[in-house]
Design a protein around this motif. Sequence first.
Motif, PDB file in Angstrom:
ATOM      1  N   SER A  29       0.954  -1.132   0.008  1.00  0.00           N
ATOM      2  CA  SER A  29      -0.079   0.054  -0.089  1.00  0.00           C
ATOM      3  C   SER A  29       0.738   1.204  -0.136  1.00  0.00           C
ATOM      4  O   SER A  29       0.475   2.159  -0.989  1.00  0.00           O
ATOM      5  N   GLU A  30       1.928   1.327   0.768  1.00  0.00           N
ATOM      6  CA  GLU A  30       2.934   2.458   0.594  1.00  0.00           C
ATOM      7  C   GLU A  30       3.461   2.645  -0.620  1.00  0.00           C
ATOM      8  O   GLU A  30       3.651   3.642  -0.747  1.00  0.00           O
ATOM      9  N   GLY A  33       1.011   4.161  -2.891  1.00  0.00           N
ATOM     10  CA  GLY A  33       0.698   5.249  -2.558  1.00  0.00           C
ATOM     11  C   GLY A  33       1.667   6.306  -3.080  1.00  0.00           C
ATOM     12  O   GLY A  33       1.476   7.389  -3.524  1.00  0.00           O
ATOM     13  N   LYS A  34       2.862   5.755  -2.777  1.00  0.00           N
ATOM     14  CA  LYS A  34       4.135   6.876  -2.949  1.00  0.00           C
ATOM     15  C   LYS A  34       4.129   6.818  -4.780  1.00  0.00           C
ATOM     16  O   LYS A  34       4.417   8.105  -5.264  1.00  0.00           O
ATOM     17  N   GLU A  37       1.406   9.139  -5.563  1.00  0.00           N
ATOM     18  CA  GLU A  37       2.031  10.436  -5.394  1.00  0.00           C
ATOM     19  C   GLU A  37       2.787  11.115  -6.125  1.00  0.00           C
ATOM     20  O   GLU A  37       2.619  12.334  -6.510  1.00  0.00           O
ATOM     21  N   SER A 132      -3.671   7.930  -4.666  1.00  0.00           N
ATOM     22  CA  SER A 132      -2.832   8.183  -3.354  1.00  0.00           C
ATOM     23  C   SER A 132      -3.716   8.077  -2.182  1.00  0.00           C
ATOM     24  O   SER A 132      -3.333   7.551  -1.177  1.00  0.00           O
ATOM     25  N   GLU A 133      -4.982   8.933  -2.195  1.00  0.00           N
ATOM     26  CA  GLU A 133      -5.830   8.937  -0.921  1.00  0.00           C
ATOM     27  C   GLU A 133      -6.303   7.676  -0.477  1.00  0.00           C
ATOM     28  O   GLU A 133      -6.335   7.174   0.580  1.00  0.00           O
ATOM     29  N   GLU A 136      -3.522   5.802   0.944  1.00  0.00           N
ATOM     30  CA  GLU A 136      -3.271   6.100   2.303  1.00  0.00           C
ATOM     31  C   GLU A 136      -4.331   5.775   3.344  1.00  0.00           C
ATOM     32  O   GLU A 136      -3.966   5.294   4.647  1.00  0.00           O
ATOM     33  N   SER A 139      -3.331   2.308   4.281  1.00  0.00           N
ATOM     34  CA  SER A 139      -2.269   1.944   4.876  1.00  0.00           C
ATOM     35  C   SER A 139      -2.610   2.467   6.306  1.00  0.00           C
ATOM     36  O   SER A 139      -2.066   1.791   7.319  1.00  0.00           O
ATOM     37  N   GLY A 140      -3.551   3.376   6.446  1.00  0.00           N
ATOM     38  CA  GLY A 140      -3.754   3.616   8.047  1.00  0.00           C
ATOM     39  C   GLY A 140      -4.623   2.220   8.467  1.00  0.00           C
ATOM     40  O   GLY A 140      -4.497   2.204   9.852  1.00  0.00           O
ATOM     41  N   SER A 171      -9.013  -2.765   4.213  1.00  0.00           N
ATOM     42  CA  SER A 171      -7.615  -2.296   3.641  1.00  0.00           C
ATOM     43  C   SER A 171      -7.732  -2.646   1.931  1.00  0.00           C
ATOM     44  O   SER A 171      -7.296  -1.859   1.246  1.00  0.00           O
TER      45      SER A 171
END
Length: 186
Positions: A29-30, A33-34, A37, A132-133, A136, A139-140, A171
């Motif tokens: 996920s990270e 997301g990166k 982004e 990306s959102e 995020e 990931s949370g 997730s």
Amino acid sequence: MSAHIEPPEGGNKKIALLIAVLALLLSLSEIGGKQAENEAIAKNIDASNLWSFFQAKTIRGTTVRTAAEAMEIDLIGTTDAATRERLQKRIDSWKATVARYESEPETQEGRKELMARAKATEQIRDDQKARSENFEIASGLLQIGIVVASASIITGVGVLAYAAGGLGALSLVFMALALVAPRLLF
């Protein structure tokens, strides 16, 4: 009698495996997301460049159009045939330049094409921002799931392990949305 649900036999190993899976998903996920982004930033720069080019074409077109209009006024007062012909050729050339600045399909660098390209690039940028959102949020949820699963081991409350698994499953929904329908929620 205990008020909490005990994890099944070998539960700590299963919960440790759950934590490992959640950590793996968190890593994915990270990364997603990166990447989204970075792509959003790149597309924002591309869109900005295209709009700057569009503005430059607008300014050039206005300048050339104004010069052609001024020369048309000069043409009215000119009686010499050779001078009139030279002025008219220049006016026609400038008007052709203005038309080319408005639309230039072969190079995609006319104002019309630049506007379409900039808007398409903004759309991609916005999709990447939404992607990306979603990552995020995933990931949370995974981070919380890891904490909850860890708490399950410490406290011996098996329900927390199931909650952690549920957070992991949720997730996955957000990760799937990030990949296939990033703007569904945003």
